[in-house]
Design a protein around this motif. Structure first.
Motif, PDB file in Angstrom:
ATOM      1  N   VAL A   1      18.354 -62.884  41.346  1.00 34.22           N
ATOM      2  CA  VAL A   1      17.813 -63.464  40.114  1.00 34.22           C
ATOM      3  C   VAL A   1      17.446 -62.325  39.169  1.00 34.22           C
ATOM      4  O   VAL A   1      16.865 -61.323  39.596  1.00 34.22           O
ATOM      5  CB  VAL A   1      16.562 -64.332  40.400  1.00 34.22           C
ATOM      6  N   LYS A   2      17.792 -62.509  37.897  1.00 31.10           N
ATOM      7  CA  LYS A   2      17.411 -61.506  36.893  1.00 31.10           C
ATOM      8  C   LYS A   2      16.457 -62.111  35.870  1.00 31.10           C
ATOM      9  O   LYS A   2      16.733 -63.175  35.315  1.00 31.10           O
ATOM     10  CB  LYS A   2      18.651 -60.968  36.166  1.00 31.10           C
ATOM     11  N   PHE A   3      15.343 -61.405  35.655  1.00 32.92           N
ATOM     12  CA  PHE A   3      14.410 -61.763  34.590  1.00 32.92           C
ATOM     13  C   PHE A   3      14.478 -60.688  33.513  1.00 32.92           C
ATOM     14  O   PHE A   3      14.702 -59.516  33.818  1.00 32.92           O
ATOM     15  CB  PHE A   3      12.978 -61.832  35.131  1.00 32.92           C
ATOM     16  N   GLY A   4      14.220 -61.100  32.260  1.00 29.50           N
ATOM     17  CA  GLY A   4      14.245 -60.103  31.204  1.00 29.50           C
ATOM     18  C   GLY A   4      13.505 -60.526  29.956  1.00 29.50           C
ATOM     19  O   GLY A   4      13.038 -61.661  29.835  1.00 29.50           O
ATOM     20  N   TRP A   5      13.380 -59.566  29.053  1.00 28.01           N
ATOM     21  CA  TRP A   5      12.867 -59.783  27.699  1.00 28.01           C
ATOM     22  C   TRP A   5      11.440 -60.335  27.702  1.00 28.01           C
ATOM     23  O   TRP A   5      10.673 -60.038  28.589  1.00 28.01           O
ATOM     24  CB  TRP A   5      13.834 -60.679  26.902  1.00 28.01           C
ATOM     25  N   MET A   6      11.106 -61.120  26.744  1.00 27.68           N
ATOM     26  CA  MET A   6       9.779 -61.760  26.600  1.00 27.68           C
ATOM     27  C   MET A   6       8.646 -60.727  26.599  1.00 27.68           C
ATOM     28  O   MET A   6       7.572 -60.950  27.157  1.00 27.68           O
ATOM     29  CB  MET A   6       9.555 -62.801  27.715  1.00 27.68           C
TER      30      MET A   6
ATOM     31  N   ASN B   1      30.129 -58.971  34.484  1.00 34.49           N
ATOM     32  CA  ASN B   1      30.170 -59.677  33.200  1.00 34.49           C
ATOM     33  C   ASN B   1      28.778 -59.697  32.586  1.00 34.49           C
ATOM     34  O   ASN B   1      27.767 -59.624  33.288  1.00 34.49           O
ATOM     35  CB  ASN B   1      30.635 -61.129  33.415  1.00 34.49           C
ATOM     36  N   HIS B   2      28.737 -59.798  31.256  1.00 34.20           N
ATOM     37  CA  HIS B   2      27.511 -60.186  30.562  1.00 34.20           C
ATOM     38  C   HIS B   2      27.746 -61.573  30.001  1.00 34.20           C
ATOM     39  O   HIS B   2      28.675 -61.784  29.218  1.00 34.20           O
ATOM     40  CB  HIS B   2      27.171 -59.226  29.413  1.00 34.20           C
ATOM     41  N   THR B   3      26.967 -62.554  30.435  1.00 29.35           N
ATOM     42  CA  THR B   3      27.127 -63.929  29.949  1.00 29.35           C
ATOM     43  C   THR B   3      25.789 -64.632  29.958  1.00 29.35           C
ATOM     44  O   THR B   3      25.143 -64.730  31.009  1.00 29.35           O
ATOM     45  CB  THR B   3      28.083 -64.734  30.858  1.00 29.35           C
TER      46      THR B   3
ATOM     47  N   ILE C   1      17.754 -51.964  36.941  1.00 32.02           N
ATOM     48  CA  ILE C   1      17.062 -52.158  35.670  1.00 32.02           C
ATOM     49  C   ILE C   1      18.117 -52.053  34.574  1.00 32.02           C
ATOM     50  O   ILE C   1      18.893 -51.107  34.531  1.00 32.02           O
ATOM     51  CB  ILE C   1      15.908 -51.132  35.484  1.00 32.02           C
ATOM     52  N   GLU C   2      18.130 -53.076  33.719  1.00 33.81           N
ATOM     53  CA  GLU C   2      19.197 -53.193  32.720  1.00 33.81           C
ATOM     54  C   GLU C   2      18.694 -52.817  31.327  1.00 33.81           C
ATOM     55  O   GLU C   2      17.563 -53.145  30.961  1.00 33.81           O
ATOM     56  CB  GLU C   2      19.678 -54.644  32.730  1.00 33.81           C
ATOM     57  N   GLU C   3      19.557 -52.159  30.574  1.00 33.11           N
ATOM     58  CA  GLU C   3      19.313 -51.817  29.175  1.00 33.11           C
ATOM     59  C   GLU C   3      17.912 -51.294  28.893  1.00 33.11           C
ATOM     60  O   GLU C   3      17.175 -51.878  28.085  1.00 33.11           O
ATOM     61  CB  GLU C   3      19.597 -53.022  28.276  1.00 33.11           C
ATOM     62  N   PRO C   4      17.521 -50.174  29.517  1.00 31.41           N
ATOM     63  CA  PRO C   4      16.237 -49.584  29.142  1.00 31.41           C
ATOM     64  C   PRO C   4      16.254 -49.092  27.690  1.00 31.41           C
ATOM     65  O   PRO C   4      15.209 -49.046  27.035  1.00 31.41           O
ATOM     66  CB  PRO C   4      16.087 -48.424  30.127  1.00 31.41           C
TER      67      PRO C   4
ATOM     68  N   GLY D   1      25.643 -51.807  29.030  1.00 30.75           N
ATOM     69  CA  GLY D   1      26.989 -51.908  28.485  1.00 30.75           C
ATOM     70  C   GLY D   1      27.261 -53.151  27.667  1.00 30.75           C
ATOM     71  O   GLY D   1      28.270 -53.220  26.981  1.00 30.75           O
ATOM     72  N   GLU D   2      26.361 -54.138  27.708  1.00 30.67           N
ATOM     73  CA  GLU D   2      26.638 -55.378  26.984  1.00 30.67           C
ATOM     74  C   GLU D   2      26.746 -55.165  25.474  1.00 30.67           C
ATOM     75  O   GLU D   2      27.369 -55.940  24.777  1.00 30.67           O
ATOM     76  CB  GLU D   2      25.560 -56.418  27.287  1.00 30.67           C
ATOM     77  N   GLY D   3      26.104 -54.093  24.990  1.00 28.38           N
ATOM     78  CA  GLY D   3      26.141 -53.833  23.551  1.00 28.38           C
ATOM     79  C   GLY D   3      27.437 -53.196  23.080  1.00 28.38           C
ATOM     80  O   GLY D   3      27.642 -53.032  21.872  1.00 28.38           O
TER      81      GLY D   3
ATOM     82  N   VAL E   1      16.100 -56.709  36.773  1.00 30.95           N
ATOM     83  CA  VAL E   1      15.255 -56.782  35.577  1.00 30.95           C
ATOM     84  C   VAL E   1      16.017 -56.267  34.362  1.00 30.95           C
ATOM     85  O   VAL E   1      16.662 -55.218  34.410  1.00 30.95           O
ATOM     86  CB  VAL E   1      13.953 -55.954  35.771  1.00 30.95           C
ATOM     87  N   ASP E   2      15.944 -57.049  33.278  1.00 28.82           N
ATOM     88  CA  ASP E   2      16.546 -56.667  31.998  1.00 28.82           C
ATOM     89  C   ASP E   2      15.427 -56.221  31.061  1.00 28.82           C
ATOM     90  O   ASP E   2      14.601 -57.042  30.652  1.00 28.82           O
ATOM     91  CB  ASP E   2      17.292 -57.885  31.402  1.00 28.82           C
ATOM     92  N   ALA E   3      15.408 -54.933  30.740  1.00 28.60           N
ATOM     93  CA  ALA E   3      14.332 -54.403  29.898  1.00 28.60           C
ATOM     94  C   ALA E   3      14.553 -54.715  28.415  1.00 28.60           C
ATOM     95  O   ALA E   3      13.660 -54.473  27.590  1.00 28.60           O
ATOM     96  CB  ALA E   3      14.208 -52.897  30.100  1.00 28.60           C
TER      97      ALA E   3
END
Ligand code: MG
Length: 406
Positions: free
Chosen positions: A163-168, A304-306, A225-228, A254-256, A197-199
């Motif tokens: 499970v990935k949580f992010g943002w907020m 993938n990023h989706t 940890i994603e997109e610091p 890499g999603e950007g 975790v998506d930062a």
């Protein structure tokens, strides 16, 4: 030889779009038609800006409307998709939104070819049998740790292995607030579910703040940890990644990336462990495939990023369909109705907790015309009272298309 007859864009939106990090609130859907066949794609994009990029009058030779490089082109093979993609890149080089618009068109062309030859898109890319993937449920942190804990419990109960949580606001306030969120997520998931975790680029220009979180990421056994940082902060990525990997935390990003050279450069110079590419932003399925191949050859994990529809999900799974069995894939779990209901069928998580890439022709999912009609935003763009674009009818090529083509 089959020629591309039309490229139609449909802007769909929820009645209200909230200022949150949820890209599933609107949709830019693409339909291409050629020789009696049709294909569908989706752009990961701000819809109106991307529609403008399709038809905006030429500003100079490297700033041409995307449509001019697509309409009337031959489309008989995947090589034609690559040729058309290169042509758009060259003719619309200085029109930055073109990458997003091109992405949806590239995806739709791949879908069209798959439907025409009655093979799944990954077979067009040379992959005969797609490997199942291990989906990670992708969602946002709760507004409070209690909300995060409850959502983690729910998703683990659904059988997700990751499970990935992010943002907020994660990463933007105090270290202790972030620790509370991580603790709640880990508690809700239990010991056996992978936590990601998506930062959300929280530490742009603040690498010290990123480094300060590494012990907590380790303590709660965060797998990656994603997109610091933003994609172009290669040095910050590199230094942070070196420190994080020492305690077993990998780095994803890499999603950007909106073109292949940026993705390849980021992959190596930022030192990514997980390379996350959105086919709806990088230029389409064939462009994402080039990055996937490079990642595989370098021993990095492609993902993938989706975060939106299952049309976008299928498109972003195709480029790495042939990669190792049961590797991770991102799986949106809370898309808004405009995105979730976009297709008549979905890509389910099976009883083993795995996702199987559709083996039906094309992308294997079909847009739901009722959903399109429900959320469709009628658009008209005119200059000096001359109409450059009008939302096309769903079933009939509109006169505006002929005008644009002329
Ligand atoms: Mg992300």
């Amino acid at each position: 030889m089959t020629k591309i007859d039309s490229v139609d864009l449909y802007y769909l939106s929820m009645p209200t779009v909230e200022n949150v990090a949820d890209g599933s609130q609107d949709v830019l859907l693409v339909r291409v038609r050629a020789g009696g066949w049709e294909g569908w794609g989706e752009c990961e994009a701000s819809p109106l800006v991307s529609i403008a990029s399709l038809i905006a009058p030429m500003s100079h030779s490297a700033c041409q409307p995307v449509l001019g490089s697509v309409l009337g082109q031959t489309i008989d093979s995947i090589d034609d998709v690559r040729r058309i993609t290169a042509l758009v890149r060259a003719n619309s080089f200085d029109q930055l939104q073109a990458a997003h618009t091109l992405s949806g068109i590239n995806i739709a062309l791949c879908d069209l070819l798959g439907r025409r030859y009655e093979v799944p898109v990954h077979e067009l890319l040379g992959v005969r049998a797609a490997s199942p993937k291990t989906p990670y449920a992708s969602t946002l942190f709760g507004a409070t740790p209690d909300e995060t804990r409850a959502e983690a419990t729910r998703l683990a109960g659904m059988g997700f292995r990751a499970v990935k949580f992010g943002w907020m606001g994660f990463g933007e306030s105090s270290l202790s607030a972030d620790v509370d969120q991580l603790a709640a997520a880990r508690e809700g998931l239990g010991p056996d579910v992978d936590l990601l975790v998506d930062a959300g680029m929280a530490w742009v220009g603040r690498p010290d703040q990123a480094r300060a979180r590494i012990p907590a990421l380790h303590d709660f056994r965060v797998r990656f940890i994603e997109e610091p940082f933003v994609a172009e902060e290669f040095d910050a990525y590199g230094e942070f990644g070196t420190a994080a990997r020492q305690v077993g935390v990998a780095v994803a990003g890499g999603e950007g990336c909106h073109n292949v050279p940026l993705a390849l450069t980021m992959m190596t110079h930022a030192g990514l462990d997980y390379v996350q590419i959105d086919a709806g932003r990088i230029g389409g399925i064939t462009e994402a495939k080039d990055v996937a191949d490079a990642a595989l050859s370098q021993g990095r994990t492609f993902l993938n990023h989706t975060f939106t529809s299952h049309l976008a999900l299928s498109a972003s799974l195709q480029p790495f369909a042939g990669h190792g069995a049961e590797g991770l894939c991102e799986y949106p779990v809370n898309p808004r109705p405009v995105s979730y209901d976009l297709t008549t069928t979905h890509i389910p998580v099976d009883g083993d907790g795995l996702v199987r890439i559709p083996d039906a022709p094309g992308l294997g999912v079909t847009p739901n015309r009722r959903t399109i009609a429900t959320y469709l935003q009628q658009v008209e763009i005119s200059v000096q009272k001359r109409i450059l674009y009008r939302t096309p009818d769903l079933d009939v090529v509109s006169p505006a298309d002929e005008e644009i083509a002329a």
